[in-house]
Enzyme design. Structure first.
Site, mmCIF file in Angstrom:
data_model
loop_
_atom_site.group_PDB
_atom_site.id
_atom_site.type_symbol
_atom_site.label_atom_id
_atom_site.label_comp_id
_atom_site.label_asym_id
_atom_site.label_seq_id
_atom_site.Cartn_x
_atom_site.Cartn_y
_atom_site.Cartn_z
ATOM 1 N N GLY A 1 -4.597 -4.344 -3.592
ATOM 2 C CA GLY A 1 -5.609 -3.291 -3.735
ATOM 3 C C GLY A 1 -4.891 -2.018 -4.091
ATOM 4 O O GLY A 1 -4.109 -1.503 -3.308
ATOM 5 N N HIS A 2 -5.093 -1.547 -5.308
ATOM 6 C CA HIS A 2 -4.443 -0.314 -5.752
ATOM 7 C C HIS A 2 -5.505 0.748 -5.997
ATOM 8 O O HIS A 2 -6.496 0.476 -6.669
ATOM 9 C CB HIS A 2 -3.701 -0.531 -7.069
ATOM 10 N N GLN B 1 1.742 -6.478 -3.472
ATOM 11 C CA GLN B 1 2.345 -6.627 -2.141
ATOM 12 C C GLN B 1 3.693 -5.894 -2.083
ATOM 13 O O GLN B 1 3.841 -4.889 -2.754
ATOM 14 C CB GLN B 1 2.489 -8.098 -1.728
ATOM 15 N N LYS C 1 1.801 2.091 -5.092
ATOM 16 C CA LYS C 1 2.335 1.536 -6.344
ATOM 17 C C LYS C 1 1.413 1.864 -7.514
ATOM 18 O O LYS C 1 1.875 2.124 -8.619
ATOM 19 C CB LYS C 1 2.494 0.008 -6.221
ATOM 20 N N ASP D 1 0.812 -1.223 0.000
ATOM 21 C CA ASP D 1 0.000 0.000 0.000
ATOM 22 C C ASP D 1 0.842 1.267 0.000
ATOM 23 O O ASP D 1 0.436 2.289 0.544
ATOM 24 C CB ASP D 1 -0.974 0.005 1.190
HETATM 25 P P1 GDP Z 1 -0.722 0.236 -3.587
HETATM 26 O O1 GDP Z 1 -1.333 -1.019 -3.065
HETATM 27 O O2 GDP Z 1 0.745 0.316 -3.342
HETATM 28 O O3 GDP Z 1 -1.080 0.532 -5.015
HETATM 29 O O4 GDP Z 1 -1.333 1.432 -2.690
HETATM 30 P P2 GDP Z 1 -2.868 1.637 -2.231
HETATM 31 O O5 GDP Z 1 -3.628 2.177 -3.383
HETATM 32 O O6 GDP Z 1 -3.362 0.436 -1.524
HETATM 33 O O7 GDP Z 1 -2.672 2.730 -1.089
HETATM 34 C C1 GDP Z 1 -2.082 3.954 -1.345
HETATM 35 C C2 GDP Z 1 -3.109 5.078 -1.044
HETATM 36 O O8 GDP Z 1 -2.427 6.306 -0.966
HETATM 37 C C3 GDP Z 1 -4.162 5.276 -2.128
HETATM 38 O O9 GDP Z 1 -5.364 5.632 -1.504
HETATM 39 C C4 GDP Z 1 -3.625 6.417 -2.975
HETATM 40 O O10 GDP Z 1 -4.640 7.183 -3.600
HETATM 41 C C5 GDP Z 1 -2.948 7.227 -1.919
HETATM 42 N N1 GDP Z 1 -1.762 7.989 -2.363
HETATM 43 C C6 GDP Z 1 -0.773 7.619 -3.228
HETATM 44 N N2 GDP Z 1 0.197 8.573 -3.273
HETATM 45 C C7 GDP Z 1 -0.179 9.541 -2.404
HETATM 46 C C8 GDP Z 1 0.411 10.772 -1.955
HETATM 47 O O11 GDP Z 1 1.502 11.162 -2.374
HETATM 48 N N3 GDP Z 1 -0.277 11.483 -1.014
HETATM 49 C C9 GDP Z 1 -1.489 11.074 -0.519
HETATM 50 N N4 GDP Z 1 -2.093 11.836 0.407
HETATM 51 N N5 GDP Z 1 -2.062 9.935 -0.903
HETATM 52 C C10 GDP Z 1 -1.423 9.177 -1.823
HETATM 53 P P1 IMO Z 2 -0.926 -4.295 -2.188
HETATM 54 O O1 IMO Z 2 -0.541 -4.810 -3.563
HETATM 55 C C1 IMO Z 2 -0.880 -4.871 2.114
HETATM 56 C C2 IMO Z 2 -1.000 -8.997 3.597
HETATM 57 C C3 IMO Z 2 -2.251 -9.453 4.324
HETATM 58 C C4 IMO Z 2 -1.624 -10.465 5.277
HETATM 59 C C5 IMO Z 2 -0.535 -11.116 4.433
HETATM 60 C C6 IMO Z 2 -0.949 -12.445 3.787
HETATM 61 O O2 IMO Z 2 -2.180 -3.525 -2.151
HETATM 62 O O3 IMO Z 2 0.229 -3.591 -1.558
HETATM 63 P P2 IMO Z 2 -2.548 -13.061 1.765
HETATM 64 O O4 IMO Z 2 -4.019 -12.838 1.558
HETATM 65 O O5 IMO Z 2 -1.699 -12.419 0.706
HETATM 66 O O6 IMO Z 2 -2.195 -14.493 1.982
HETATM 67 O O7 IMO Z 2 -2.204 -12.318 3.164
HETATM 68 O O8 IMO Z 2 -0.227 -10.178 3.417
HETATM 69 N N1 IMO Z 2 -1.251 -8.422 2.240
HETATM 70 C C7 IMO Z 2 -1.165 -7.128 1.949
HETATM 71 N N2 IMO Z 2 -0.931 -6.050 2.742
HETATM 72 N N3 IMO Z 2 -1.030 -4.696 0.783
HETATM 73 C C8 IMO Z 2 -1.231 -5.756 -0.029
HETATM 74 O O9 IMO Z 2 -1.252 -5.648 -1.357
HETATM 75 C C9 IMO Z 2 -1.355 -7.045 0.554
HETATM 76 N N4 IMO Z 2 -1.569 -8.286 0.064
HETATM 77 C C10 IMO Z 2 -1.485 -9.124 1.106
HETATM 78 O O10 IMO Z 2 -2.875 -8.397 5.007
HETATM 79 O O11 IMO Z 2 -0.984 -9.800 6.335
HETATM 80 MG MG MG Z 3 -2.824 -1.651 -1.740
#
Ligand code: GDP
Ligand code: IMO
Ligand code: MG
Length: 430
Positions: free
Chosen positions: A40-41, A223, A16, A13
Protein backbone atom coordinates in the site's frame (compact mmCIF):
# COMPACT_ATOMS: atom_id res chain seq x y z
CA UNK A 1 22.03 2.41 -17.45
CA UNK A 2 21.48 3.55 -14.76
CA UNK A 3 19.54 0.90 -12.92
CA UNK A 4 18.37 2.10 -9.52
CA UNK A 5 16.87 -0.24 -6.93
CA UNK A 6 14.66 1.20 -4.18
CA UNK A 7 13.82 -0.92 -1.13
CA UNK A 8 12.21 -0.54 2.28
CA UNK A 9 14.83 -0.74 5.03
CA UNK A 10 12.49 -1.61 7.94
CA UNK A 11 9.10 -3.42 8.09
CA UNK A 12 7.37 -1.57 5.26
CA UNK A 13 5.46 1.68 4.86
CA UNK A 14 8.65 3.73 5.01
CA UNK A 15 7.38 6.07 2.29
CA UNK A 16 8.67 4.17 -0.75
CA UNK A 17 5.80 5.57 -2.82
CA UNK A 18 6.82 9.13 -2.09
CA UNK A 19 10.52 8.40 -2.69
CA UNK A 20 9.70 6.84 -6.06
CA UNK A 21 7.60 9.85 -6.94
CA UNK A 22 10.54 12.09 -6.08
CA UNK A 23 12.60 10.44 -8.84
CA UNK A 24 9.54 10.46 -11.14
CA UNK A 25 10.36 12.71 -14.06
CA UNK A 26 13.97 11.49 -14.35
CA UNK A 27 13.00 7.84 -14.71
CA UNK A 28 12.01 6.08 -17.94
CA UNK A 29 10.79 2.76 -16.49
CA UNK A 30 9.49 1.83 -13.02
CA UNK A 31 9.42 -1.89 -12.25
CA UNK A 32 7.59 -3.65 -9.45
CA UNK A 33 9.56 -6.84 -8.91
CA UNK A 34 8.04 -8.58 -5.87
CA UNK A 35 4.85 -8.96 -3.87
CA UNK A 36 1.38 -8.07 -5.03
CA UNK A 37 -1.55 -6.08 -3.70
CA UNK A 38 -0.39 -6.61 -0.11
CA UNK A 39 1.57 -3.38 -0.66
CA UNK A 40 0.00 0.00 0.00
CA UNK A 41 1.71 3.15 -1.20
CA UNK A 42 0.35 6.63 -0.62
CA UNK A 43 1.49 9.43 -2.88
CA UNK A 44 0.27 12.99 -2.31
CA UNK A 45 0.43 15.25 -5.35
CA UNK A 46 -0.97 18.74 -4.73
CA UNK A 47 -4.36 18.19 -3.11
CA UNK A 48 -4.73 14.73 -4.63
CA UNK A 49 -3.96 11.60 -2.63
CA UNK A 50 -3.38 8.32 -4.45
CA UNK A 51 -3.39 4.91 -2.76
CA UNK A 52 -1.77 2.20 -4.87
CA UNK A 53 -1.48 -1.50 -4.10
CA UNK A 54 -0.55 -3.62 -7.06
CA UNK A 55 0.62 -0.95 -9.48
CA UNK A 56 4.09 0.56 -9.06
CA UNK A 57 3.84 4.16 -7.79
CA UNK A 58 5.80 5.30 -10.84
CA UNK A 59 2.54 4.93 -12.77
CA UNK A 60 1.68 8.46 -11.56
CA UNK A 61 4.63 10.03 -13.40
CA UNK A 62 3.71 11.08 -16.93
CA UNK A 63 5.89 9.48 -19.59
CA UNK A 64 7.17 6.65 -17.39
CA UNK A 65 6.66 3.05 -18.51
CA UNK A 66 5.36 1.10 -15.49
CA UNK A 67 6.25 -2.58 -15.47
CA UNK A 68 4.90 -5.47 -13.40
CA UNK A 69 7.83 -7.88 -13.36
CA UNK A 70 7.98 -11.67 -13.33
CA UNK A 71 8.53 -11.75 -9.55
CA UNK A 72 5.10 -10.25 -8.81
CA UNK A 73 1.87 -12.12 -8.01
CA UNK A 74 -1.04 -10.48 -9.83
CA UNK A 75 -4.67 -10.37 -8.72
CA UNK A 76 -6.25 -9.50 -12.07
CA UNK A 77 -9.46 -8.09 -10.57
CA UNK A 78 -7.41 -5.73 -8.44
CA UNK A 79 -5.24 -4.79 -11.42
CA UNK A 80 -8.25 -3.61 -13.40
CA UNK A 81 -9.90 -1.93 -10.42
CA UNK A 82 -6.75 0.12 -9.86
CA UNK A 83 -6.36 0.95 -13.55
CA UNK A 84 -10.02 2.04 -13.79
CA UNK A 85 -9.72 4.18 -10.66
CA UNK A 86 -6.61 5.94 -12.02
CA UNK A 87 -8.13 6.39 -15.48
CA UNK A 88 -11.22 8.01 -13.96
CA UNK A 89 -8.90 10.55 -12.30
CA UNK A 90 -7.20 11.33 -15.60
CA UNK A 91 -3.98 9.30 -15.07
CA UNK A 92 -2.69 7.77 -18.30
CA UNK A 93 -2.03 4.08 -17.65
CA UNK A 94 -1.75 2.99 -21.27
CA UNK A 95 1.99 2.24 -21.09
CA UNK A 96 1.71 -0.47 -18.42
CA UNK A 97 3.53 -3.72 -19.22
CA UNK A 98 2.88 -6.99 -17.40
CA UNK A 99 5.33 -9.90 -17.46
CA UNK A 100 3.96 -13.04 -19.10
CA UNK A 101 5.82 -14.98 -16.38
CA UNK A 102 4.27 -13.21 -13.40
CA UNK A 103 2.06 -15.47 -11.31
CA UNK A 104 -1.68 -15.09 -10.90
CA UNK A 105 -3.57 -14.90 -7.60
CA UNK A 106 -6.76 -16.96 -7.98
CA UNK A 107 -9.80 -16.87 -5.72
CA UNK A 108 -8.65 -20.04 -3.94
CA UNK A 109 -5.39 -18.35 -2.92
CA UNK A 110 -7.36 -15.64 -1.14
CA UNK A 111 -9.60 -18.26 0.50
CA UNK A 112 -6.60 -20.27 1.70
CA UNK A 113 -4.82 -17.19 3.04
CA UNK A 114 -7.77 -16.32 5.27
CA UNK A 115 -8.57 -19.88 6.32
CA UNK A 116 -4.98 -20.77 7.26
CA UNK A 117 -4.57 -17.58 9.29
CA UNK A 118 -7.72 -18.43 11.23
CA UNK A 119 -6.48 -21.98 11.70
CA UNK A 120 -3.11 -20.76 13.04
CA UNK A 121 -4.89 -18.85 15.82
CA UNK A 122 -2.31 -17.41 18.21
CA UNK A 123 0.51 -18.37 15.82
CA UNK A 124 -0.97 -16.34 12.93
CA UNK A 125 1.29 -14.09 10.82
CA UNK A 126 -1.25 -11.27 10.54
CA UNK A 127 -1.20 -11.36 6.72
CA UNK A 128 -3.07 -8.89 4.56
CA UNK A 129 -5.40 -11.74 3.48
CA UNK A 130 -4.80 -11.03 -0.20
CA UNK A 131 -3.68 -14.55 -1.15
CA UNK A 132 0.00 -13.61 -1.43
CA UNK A 133 1.50 -16.51 0.57
CA UNK A 134 -0.60 -19.26 -1.08
CA UNK A 135 0.14 -17.88 -4.58
CA UNK A 136 3.91 -17.88 -3.92
CA UNK A 137 3.66 -21.32 -2.29
CA UNK A 138 2.12 -22.63 -5.53
CA UNK A 139 4.85 -20.96 -7.57
CA UNK A 140 7.60 -22.68 -5.55
CA UNK A 141 5.61 -25.91 -5.50
CA UNK A 142 5.37 -25.72 -9.32
CA UNK A 143 1.58 -25.73 -9.38
CA UNK A 144 1.17 -22.00 -9.95
CA UNK A 145 -0.65 -20.18 -12.75
CA UNK A 146 1.24 -17.69 -14.87
CA UNK A 147 -0.12 -14.75 -16.87
CA UNK A 148 0.80 -16.55 -20.11
CA UNK A 149 -1.50 -19.46 -19.12
CA UNK A 150 -4.52 -17.16 -19.44
CA UNK A 151 -4.08 -17.19 -23.21
CA UNK A 152 -4.28 -20.96 -23.50
CA UNK A 153 -7.64 -22.00 -21.98
CA UNK A 154 -6.89 -25.74 -22.24
CA UNK A 155 -3.60 -25.47 -20.40
CA UNK A 156 -5.17 -23.10 -17.87
CA UNK A 157 -7.96 -25.60 -17.09
CA UNK A 158 -5.41 -28.40 -16.65
CA UNK A 159 -3.31 -26.28 -14.32
CA UNK A 160 -6.24 -25.11 -12.22
CA UNK A 161 -7.44 -28.70 -11.94
CA UNK A 162 -3.97 -29.87 -10.92
CA UNK A 163 -3.63 -27.11 -8.37
CA UNK A 164 -7.09 -27.68 -6.87
CA UNK A 165 -6.72 -31.43 -6.65
CA UNK A 166 -4.94 -31.38 -3.28
CA UNK A 167 -6.33 -28.06 -2.13
CA UNK A 168 -9.93 -29.21 -2.30
CA UNK A 169 -9.12 -32.16 -0.03
CA UNK A 170 -7.51 -29.75 2.36
CA UNK A 171 -10.39 -27.25 2.23
CA UNK A 172 -13.07 -29.89 2.72
CA UNK A 173 -11.39 -32.37 5.08
CA UNK A 174 -9.19 -30.14 7.21
CA UNK A 175 -10.74 -26.69 7.05
CA UNK A 176 -14.38 -27.74 6.74
CA UNK A 177 -15.02 -25.51 3.73
CA UNK A 178 -16.71 -26.06 0.39
CA UNK A 179 -14.62 -27.40 -2.49
CA UNK A 180 -13.66 -24.86 -5.17
CA UNK A 181 -15.12 -25.49 -8.62
CA UNK A 182 -12.53 -25.83 -11.43
CA UNK A 183 -14.74 -24.49 -14.25
CA UNK A 184 -15.92 -21.50 -12.25
CA UNK A 185 -12.33 -20.59 -11.40
CA UNK A 186 -11.22 -20.94 -15.01
CA UNK A 187 -14.13 -18.76 -16.21
CA UNK A 188 -13.30 -16.09 -13.64
CA UNK A 189 -9.70 -16.00 -14.77
CA UNK A 190 -10.52 -16.00 -18.48
CA UNK A 191 -13.01 -13.16 -18.12
CA UNK A 192 -10.18 -10.59 -18.13
CA UNK A 193 -7.79 -12.28 -20.54
CA UNK A 194 -8.59 -10.19 -23.61
CA UNK A 195 -8.29 -6.90 -21.75
CA UNK A 196 -4.97 -8.03 -20.34
CA UNK A 197 -3.47 -9.31 -23.60
CA UNK A 198 -2.14 -6.01 -25.03
CA UNK A 199 -0.27 -5.26 -21.78
CA UNK A 200 1.56 -8.57 -21.64
CA UNK A 201 5.20 -8.47 -22.67
CA UNK A 202 8.55 -10.21 -22.45
CA UNK A 203 9.57 -7.76 -19.73
CA UNK A 204 13.09 -9.15 -19.05
CA UNK A 205 13.91 -8.49 -22.72
CA UNK A 206 12.28 -5.02 -22.65
CA UNK A 207 14.17 -4.02 -19.50
CA UNK A 208 17.56 -5.26 -20.67
CA UNK A 209 17.09 -3.42 -23.96
CA UNK A 210 16.06 -0.27 -22.07
CA UNK A 211 19.30 -0.46 -20.07
CA UNK A 212 21.29 -1.06 -23.29
CA UNK A 213 19.68 2.13 -24.63
CA UNK A 214 20.88 4.07 -21.54
CA UNK A 215 17.38 4.53 -20.17
CA UNK A 216 16.93 5.04 -16.43
CA UNK A 217 15.13 2.10 -14.84
CA UNK A 218 13.88 2.18 -11.26
CA UNK A 219 13.15 -1.12 -9.51
CA UNK A 220 10.63 -0.42 -6.75
CA UNK A 221 10.27 -3.00 -3.95
CA UNK A 222 7.05 -3.77 -2.20
CA UNK A 223 7.30 -4.61 1.54
CA UNK A 224 10.76 -4.34 3.08
CA UNK A 225 14.00 -5.92 4.25
CA UNK A 226 12.62 -7.17 7.59
CA UNK A 227 9.66 -8.76 5.75
CA UNK A 228 11.88 -10.51 3.18
CA UNK A 229 11.32 -14.27 3.10
CA UNK A 230 15.07 -14.97 3.54
CA UNK A 231 16.41 -11.98 5.44
CA UNK A 232 13.41 -10.84 7.45
CA UNK A 233 12.03 -11.96 10.81
CA UNK A 234 10.97 -15.38 9.50
CA UNK A 235 8.27 -16.72 9.81
CA UNK A 236 6.72 -13.28 10.42
CA UNK A 237 7.50 -12.15 6.90
CA UNK A 238 5.88 -11.90 3.51
CA UNK A 239 6.50 -14.63 0.93
CA UNK A 240 8.71 -12.81 -1.56
CA UNK A 241 12.22 -11.36 -1.89
CA UNK A 242 11.80 -7.74 -0.90
CA UNK A 243 15.54 -7.00 -0.70
CA UNK A 244 17.76 -5.70 -3.50
CA UNK A 245 18.56 -9.21 -4.77
CA UNK A 246 14.87 -9.66 -5.51
CA UNK A 247 15.06 -6.82 -8.03
CA UNK A 248 17.34 -9.01 -10.12
CA UNK A 249 15.46 -12.30 -10.01
CA UNK A 250 12.08 -10.57 -10.02
CA UNK A 251 12.73 -8.63 -13.21
CA UNK A 252 15.25 -10.64 -15.24
CA UNK A 253 18.24 -8.31 -15.26
CA UNK A 254 21.72 -9.36 -14.13
CA UNK A 255 23.24 -8.13 -10.84
CA UNK A 256 26.10 -6.44 -12.73
CA UNK A 257 23.60 -3.98 -14.18
CA UNK A 258 22.55 -2.44 -10.86
CA UNK A 259 24.19 0.96 -10.24
CA UNK A 260 22.70 2.12 -6.96
CA UNK A 261 20.45 0.85 -4.19
CA UNK A 262 18.32 3.31 -2.23
CA UNK A 263 16.97 2.29 1.17
CA UNK A 264 13.92 4.16 2.42
CA UNK A 265 13.77 4.39 6.20
CA UNK A 266 11.51 6.22 8.64
CA UNK A 267 13.06 8.47 11.30
CA UNK A 268 11.34 6.02 13.72
CA UNK A 269 10.02 2.47 13.17
CA UNK A 270 6.63 0.88 12.45
CA UNK A 271 5.40 -2.63 11.83
CA UNK A 272 1.99 -4.08 10.81
CA UNK A 273 1.06 -7.65 11.65
CA UNK A 274 2.65 -10.03 14.13
CA UNK A 275 6.30 -10.70 14.94
CA UNK A 276 9.20 -9.36 17.01
CA UNK A 277 9.90 -5.61 17.15
CA UNK A 278 12.57 -4.66 19.74
CA UNK A 279 11.96 -0.87 19.87
CA UNK A 280 8.15 -1.13 19.97
CA UNK A 281 6.52 1.38 22.33
CA UNK A 282 3.47 0.67 24.46
CA UNK A 283 3.30 4.10 26.09
CA UNK A 284 2.20 7.65 25.29
CA UNK A 285 5.16 8.11 22.95
CA UNK A 286 3.98 5.18 20.82
CA UNK A 287 0.50 6.67 20.76
CA UNK A 288 2.00 10.03 19.74
CA UNK A 289 3.87 8.49 16.79
CA UNK A 290 0.74 6.58 15.71
CA UNK A 291 -1.43 9.70 15.77
CA UNK A 292 1.07 12.27 14.51
CA UNK A 293 2.45 9.95 11.84
CA UNK A 294 -1.03 8.81 10.72
CA UNK A 295 0.23 5.25 11.05
CA UNK A 296 -2.71 3.30 9.70
CA UNK A 297 -2.20 0.69 6.95
CA UNK A 298 -3.09 1.73 3.40
CA UNK A 299 -4.17 -1.81 2.52
CA UNK A 300 -5.97 -3.09 5.61
CA UNK A 301 -6.52 0.09 7.68
CA UNK A 302 -4.85 -1.60 10.68
CA UNK A 303 -3.07 0.62 13.21
CA UNK A 304 0.68 0.20 12.79
CA UNK A 305 2.81 -0.70 15.80
CA UNK A 306 5.23 2.18 16.48
CA UNK A 307 8.68 2.44 18.06
CA UNK A 308 11.98 4.36 18.04
CA UNK A 309 14.60 4.28 15.29
CA UNK A 310 16.61 1.08 15.37
CA UNK A 311 20.12 1.50 13.97
CA UNK A 312 20.87 -2.24 14.30
CA UNK A 313 18.17 -2.78 11.69
CA UNK A 314 19.45 0.13 9.60
CA UNK A 315 22.98 -1.36 9.56
CA UNK A 316 21.56 -4.80 8.74
CA UNK A 317 19.55 -3.35 5.84
CA UNK A 318 22.56 -1.43 4.57
CA UNK A 319 24.52 -4.67 4.52
CA UNK A 320 21.91 -7.06 3.12
CA UNK A 321 20.90 -4.67 0.33
CA UNK A 322 24.30 -3.10 -0.36
CA UNK A 323 22.68 0.31 0.11
CA UNK A 324 24.34 3.29 -1.55
CA UNK A 325 21.84 5.89 -0.27
CA UNK A 326 19.32 6.30 2.51
CA UNK A 327 16.15 8.36 2.22
CA UNK A 328 15.01 9.19 5.76
CA UNK A 329 11.28 9.97 5.86
CA UNK A 330 8.88 11.46 8.40
CA UNK A 331 11.45 13.45 10.36
CA UNK A 332 8.64 15.98 10.91
CA UNK A 333 6.71 13.43 12.98
CA UNK A 334 9.39 13.59 15.70
CA UNK A 335 8.93 17.34 16.15
CA UNK A 336 7.77 18.21 19.67
CA UNK A 337 9.58 15.42 21.53
CA UNK A 338 11.68 16.40 24.52
CA UNK A 339 14.18 13.58 23.89
CA UNK A 340 14.44 11.20 20.94
CA UNK A 341 15.92 7.80 21.83
CA UNK A 342 17.75 5.85 19.13
CA UNK A 343 18.52 2.15 19.53
CA UNK A 344 22.27 1.59 19.05
CA UNK A 345 22.57 -2.09 20.06
CA UNK A 346 20.62 -4.91 21.74
CA UNK A 347 20.93 -6.56 25.09
CA UNK A 348 20.09 -10.24 24.75
CA UNK A 349 19.90 -11.92 28.15
CA UNK A 350 22.91 -9.94 29.37
CA UNK A 351 25.01 -10.07 26.17
CA UNK A 352 25.46 -6.96 24.03
CA UNK A 353 24.77 -7.35 20.31
CA UNK A 354 25.99 -4.53 18.07
CA UNK A 355 24.76 -6.39 14.98
CA UNK A 356 21.59 -8.31 14.19
CA UNK A 357 21.55 -11.65 16.04
CA UNK A 358 21.75 -14.60 13.73
CA UNK A 359 19.12 -16.68 15.50
CA UNK A 360 15.48 -15.89 15.94
CA UNK A 361 15.29 -16.63 19.67
CA UNK A 362 17.97 -14.03 20.38
CA UNK A 363 16.09 -11.48 18.29
CA UNK A 364 12.85 -12.27 20.12
CA UNK A 365 14.69 -11.61 23.41
CA UNK A 366 16.48 -8.46 22.20
CA UNK A 367 16.08 -5.42 24.46
CA UNK A 368 17.07 -2.10 22.91
CA UNK A 369 20.06 -0.18 24.27
CA UNK A 370 19.19 3.48 23.72
CA UNK A 371 21.12 6.66 23.24
CA UNK A 372 18.96 9.74 23.95
CA UNK A 373 19.23 12.69 21.61
CA UNK A 374 17.74 16.13 22.34
CA UNK A 375 14.49 16.95 20.51
CA UNK A 376 13.26 20.07 18.70
CA UNK A 377 10.00 22.04 18.66
CA UNK A 378 10.12 24.07 15.47
CA UNK A 379 7.90 23.22 12.49
CA UNK A 380 10.30 21.71 9.93
CA UNK A 381 7.90 21.08 7.04
CA UNK A 382 9.21 24.16 5.19
CA UNK A 383 12.87 23.13 5.42
CA UNK A 384 14.46 22.53 2.00
CA UNK A 385 18.11 22.28 3.03
CA UNK A 386 19.68 20.56 6.03
CA UNK A 387 20.79 24.01 7.28
CA UNK A 388 17.10 25.08 7.44
CA UNK A 389 16.56 22.45 10.16
CA UNK A 390 16.89 23.22 13.89
CA UNK A 391 20.34 22.30 15.23
CA UNK A 392 18.98 19.32 17.20
CA UNK A 393 17.26 17.89 14.11
CA UNK A 394 20.55 18.27 12.21
CA UNK A 395 22.39 16.44 15.00
CA UNK A 396 19.74 13.70 15.00
CA UNK A 397 20.29 13.12 11.26
CA UNK A 398 24.07 13.24 11.63
CA UNK A 399 23.92 10.58 14.36
CA UNK A 400 21.58 8.37 12.26
CA UNK A 401 24.01 8.59 9.37
CA UNK A 402 26.93 7.64 11.62
CA UNK A 403 25.03 4.67 13.06
CA UNK A 404 23.31 3.37 9.93
CA UNK A 405 26.21 2.44 7.66
CA UNK A 406 25.05 4.51 4.71
CA UNK A 407 24.96 8.16 3.71
CA UNK A 408 21.66 10.05 3.93
CA UNK A 409 20.73 11.40 0.52
CA UNK A 410 17.28 12.89 1.17
CA UNK A 411 15.07 13.68 4.14
CA UNK A 412 11.27 13.76 4.18
CA UNK A 413 9.73 16.58 6.21
CA UNK A 414 6.06 16.10 5.27
CA UNK A 415 3.79 13.91 3.14
CA UNK A 416 3.54 16.25 0.17
CA UNK A 417 5.60 15.87 -2.97
CA UNK A 418 7.74 18.97 -2.29
CA UNK A 419 8.22 18.37 1.44
CA UNK A 420 11.67 16.87 1.05
CA UNK A 421 15.28 17.92 1.59
CA UNK A 422 17.54 16.71 -1.21
CA UNK A 423 21.10 16.07 0.01
CA UNK A 424 22.85 13.95 -2.64
CA UNK A 425 21.70 13.10 -6.17
CA UNK A 426 19.79 9.79 -5.94
CA UNK A 427 20.52 8.72 -9.52
CA UNK A 428 24.19 8.07 -9.98
CA UNK A 429 26.64 5.48 -11.28
CA UNK A 430 28.93 3.42 -9.09
P1 GDP B 1 5.19 2.75 1.36
O1 GDP B 1 4.39 1.50 1.54
O2 GDP B 1 6.62 2.58 1.75
O3 GDP B 1 5.04 3.38 0.01
O4 GDP B 1 4.61 3.80 2.44
P2 GDP B 1 3.07 4.11 2.79
O5 GDP B 1 2.51 4.97 1.72
O6 GDP B 1 2.37 2.86 3.17
O7 GDP B 1 3.25 4.90 4.16
C1 GDP B 1 3.99 6.06 4.24
C2 GDP B 1 3.06 7.23 4.68
O8 GDP B 1 3.86 8.31 5.09
C3 GDP B 1 2.17 7.78 3.58
O9 GDP B 1 0.95 8.16 4.15
C4 GDP B 1 2.93 8.99 3.05
O10 GDP B 1 2.08 10.00 2.52
C5 GDP B 1 3.56 9.47 4.32
N1 GDP B 1 4.87 10.14 4.16
C6 GDP B 1 5.90 9.84 3.33
N2 GDP B 1 6.97 10.64 3.59
C7 GDP B 1 6.60 11.45 4.61
C8 GDP B 1 7.27 12.47 5.37
O11 GDP B 1 8.44 12.79 5.15
N3 GDP B 1 6.55 13.06 6.38
C9 GDP B 1 5.26 12.72 6.66
N4 GDP B 1 4.63 13.34 7.67
N5 GDP B 1 4.61 11.77 5.98
C10 GDP B 1 5.27 11.14 4.98
P1 IMO C 1 4.33 -1.91 1.71
O1 IMO C 1 4.82 -2.18 0.29
C1 IMO C 1 3.81 -3.36 5.76
C2 IMO C 1 3.07 -7.66 6.29
C3 IMO C 1 1.70 -8.09 6.78
C4 IMO C 1 2.10 -9.35 7.54
C5 IMO C 1 3.20 -9.94 6.67
C6 IMO C 1 2.72 -11.05 5.72
O2 IMO C 1 3.17 -1.01 1.80
O3 IMO C 1 5.48 -1.51 2.58
P2 IMO C 1 1.31 -11.01 3.47
O4 IMO C 1 -0.09 -10.56 3.19
O5 IMO C 1 2.35 -10.28 2.66
O6 IMO C 1 1.48 -12.49 3.40
O7 IMO C 1 1.57 -10.63 5.03
O8 IMO C 1 3.72 -8.87 5.92
N1 IMO C 1 3.04 -6.78 5.07
C7 IMO C 1 3.30 -5.48 5.08
N2 IMO C 1 3.56 -4.63 6.11
N3 IMO C 1 3.84 -2.90 4.50
C8 IMO C 1 3.62 -3.73 3.46
O9 IMO C 1 3.77 -3.35 2.19
C9 IMO C 1 3.29 -5.09 3.73
N4 IMO C 1 3.00 -6.16 2.96
C10 IMO C 1 2.87 -7.20 3.79
O10 IMO C 1 1.12 -7.12 7.62
O11 IMO C 1 2.68 -9.00 8.77
MG1 MG D 1 2.69 0.81 2.55
Amino acid sequence: MPAVVLVGAQWGDEGKGKATDLLGSRVDYVVKFNGGNNAGHTVVIGDEKYALHLLPSGILSPGVVPVIGNGVVVDIDVLFEELDALNSRGVDTSRLLVSSQAHVIAGYHRTLDKVTERFLGKRRIGTTGRGIGPAYADKINRVGLRIADLFDPKILAEKVEGSLDQKNHLLVKVYNRRAVDVDETVDELLAHAERLRPMVANTPLVLNQALDDHKTVLFEAGQATMLDVDHGTYPFVTSSSATAGGAVTGSGIGPTRVDSVIGVIKAYTTRVGEGPFPTELFDANGEYLLKTGGEYGVTTGRARRCGWYDSVIARYSSRINGLTDLVVTKLDVLTGMEKVPVCVAYDVDGTRYDEMPDDQTAFHHAKPIYEELPGWWEDISGARTVEDLPKNAQSYLARLEELSGCRISAVGVGPRRDEIIPVHDLIHGR
